[in-house]
Design a protein around this motif. Structure first.
Motif, PDB file in Angstrom:
ATOM      1  N   SER A  17      13.743 -23.297   9.230  1.00  0.00           N
ATOM      2  CA  SER A  17      13.658 -22.200   8.265  1.00  0.00           C
ATOM      3  C   SER A  17      14.992 -22.009   7.555  1.00  0.00           C
ATOM      4  O   SER A  17      16.052 -22.326   8.106  1.00  0.00           O
ATOM      5  CB  SER A  17      13.286 -20.898   8.986  1.00  0.00           C
ATOM      6  OG  SER A  17      12.038 -20.999   9.624  1.00  0.00           O
ATOM      7  N   LEU A  18      14.903 -21.494   6.344  1.00  0.00           N
ATOM      8  CA  LEU A  18      16.081 -21.103   5.571  1.00  0.00           C
ATOM      9  C   LEU A  18      15.717 -19.890   4.748  1.00  0.00           C
ATOM     10  O   LEU A  18      14.549 -19.698   4.380  1.00  0.00           O
ATOM     11  CB  LEU A  18      16.531 -22.217   4.621  1.00  0.00           C
ATOM     12  CG  LEU A  18      17.449 -23.328   5.122  1.00  0.00           C
ATOM     13  CD1 LEU A  18      17.706 -24.321   3.997  1.00  0.00           C
ATOM     14  CD2 LEU A  18      18.750 -22.776   5.673  1.00  0.00           C
ATOM     15  N   ARG A  19      16.726 -19.101   4.434  1.00  0.00           N
ATOM     16  CA  ARG A  19      16.536 -17.940   3.563  1.00  0.00           C
ATOM     17  C   ARG A  19      17.494 -18.060   2.393  1.00  0.00           C
ATOM     18  O   ARG A  19      18.711 -18.105   2.579  1.00  0.00           O
ATOM     19  CB  ARG A  19      16.799 -16.650   4.332  1.00  0.00           C
ATOM     20  CG  ARG A  19      16.591 -15.373   3.526  1.00  0.00           C
ATOM     21  CD  ARG A  19      16.858 -14.156   4.406  1.00  0.00           C
ATOM     22  NE  ARG A  19      16.775 -12.896   3.689  1.00  0.00           N
ATOM     23  CZ  ARG A  19      15.657 -12.220   3.518  1.00  0.00           C
ATOM     24  NH1 ARG A  19      14.513 -12.674   4.003  1.00  0.00           N
ATOM     25  NH2 ARG A  19      15.659 -11.062   2.863  1.00  0.00           N
ATOM     26  N   LEU A  20      16.922 -18.119   1.202  1.00  0.00           N
ATOM     27  CA  LEU A  20      17.726 -18.155  -0.022  1.00  0.00           C
ATOM     28  C   LEU A  20      17.820 -16.746  -0.601  1.00  0.00           C
ATOM     29  O   LEU A  20      16.861 -15.977  -0.543  1.00  0.00           O
ATOM     30  CB  LEU A  20      17.098 -19.085  -1.054  1.00  0.00           C
ATOM     31  CG  LEU A  20      16.827 -20.522  -0.625  1.00  0.00           C
ATOM     32  CD1 LEU A  20      16.278 -21.325  -1.815  1.00  0.00           C
ATOM     33  CD2 LEU A  20      18.084 -21.178  -0.083  1.00  0.00           C
ATOM     34  N   SER A  21      18.971 -16.459  -1.174  1.00  0.00           N
ATOM     35  CA  SER A  21      19.172 -15.169  -1.828  1.00  0.00           C
ATOM     36  C   SER A  21      19.693 -15.381  -3.239  1.00  0.00           C
ATOM     37  O   SER A  21      20.435 -16.332  -3.501  1.00  0.00           O
ATOM     38  CB  SER A  21      20.165 -14.309  -1.043  1.00  0.00           C
ATOM     39  OG  SER A  21      19.620 -13.907   0.191  1.00  0.00           O
ATOM     40  N   CYS A  22      19.303 -14.494  -4.129  1.00  0.00           N
ATOM     41  CA  CYS A  22      19.781 -14.522  -5.507  1.00  0.00           C
ATOM     42  C   CYS A  22      20.286 -13.133  -5.852  1.00  0.00           C
ATOM     43  O   CYS A  22      19.511 -12.162  -5.808  1.00  0.00           O
ATOM     44  CB  CYS A  22      18.656 -14.935  -6.449  1.00  0.00           C
ATOM     45  SG  CYS A  22      19.063 -14.773  -8.200  1.00  0.00           S
ATOM     46  N   ALA A  23      21.559 -13.053  -6.165  1.00  0.00           N
ATOM     47  CA  ALA A  23      22.156 -11.777  -6.581  1.00  0.00           C
ATOM     48  C   ALA A  23      22.205 -11.750  -8.095  1.00  0.00           C
ATOM     49  O   ALA A  23      22.811 -12.633  -8.721  1.00  0.00           O
ATOM     50  CB  ALA A  23      23.548 -11.637  -5.992  1.00  0.00           C
ATOM     51  N   ALA A  24      21.562 -10.756  -8.681  1.00  0.00           N
ATOM     52  CA  ALA A  24      21.465 -10.659 -10.141  1.00  0.00           C
ATOM     53  C   ALA A  24      22.324  -9.515 -10.661  1.00  0.00           C
ATOM     54  O   ALA A  24      22.385  -8.446 -10.052  1.00  0.00           O
ATOM     55  CB  ALA A  24      20.017 -10.441 -10.552  1.00  0.00           C
ATOM     56  N   SER A  25      22.965  -9.762 -11.784  1.00  0.00           N
ATOM     57  CA  SER A  25      23.719  -8.710 -12.464  1.00  0.00           C
ATOM     58  C   SER A  25      23.447  -8.813 -13.954  1.00  0.00           C
ATOM     59  O   SER A  25      23.131  -9.888 -14.474  1.00  0.00           O
ATOM     60  CB  SER A  25      25.220  -8.828 -12.177  1.00  0.00           C
ATOM     61  OG  SER A  25      25.711 -10.079 -12.594  1.00  0.00           O
TER      62      SER A  25
END
Length: 117
Positions: A17-25
């Motif tokens: 398993s992996l968890r990807l994150s995207c931080a948006a501004s």
């Protein structure tokens, strides 16, 4: 200025398993559908999962039941929880923001996911 910054990629064994994150501004999630795309070597970029304004998710058939997309409208983040990973999931994963009013697409720089033993 719109910025999408992905994190969480890496090397994982099949079945892992992996968890990807995207931080948006620079954007307001109320006006953007958010999504994850991927591009494997020699292949076209394809939709993996997206979450529409209002929270309804949509998945590619190949990841249905294995991946889960979620968003946090306070933190302005979009996450992709990936389980039961397969070698065919190996690709660069990109965060996408699709403007509902502008129809402009914004992209992150991508994060590599490699599924290998």
């Amino acid at each position: 200025q719109v910025q999408l910054v992905e994190s969480g990629g890496g090397l994982v064994q099949p079945g892992g398993s992996l968890r990807l994150s995207c931080a948006a501004s620079g954007i307001n999630f109320r006006f953007y559908d958010m999504g994850w795309y991927r591009q494997a070597p020699g292949k076209q970029r394809e939709l993996v999962a997206r979450i529409f304004v209002g929270g309804r998710p949509n998945y590619a058939d190949s990841v249905e039941g294995r991946f889960t997309i979620s968003s946090d409208n306070v933190k302005n983040t979009v996450n992709l929880q990936m389980t039961s990973l397969e070698r065919e999931d190996t690709a660069v994963y990109y965060c996408n923001a699709h403007g509902l009013m502008t129809t402009i697409d914004h992209w992150g720089q991508g994060t590599q996911v490699t599924v290998s033993s």
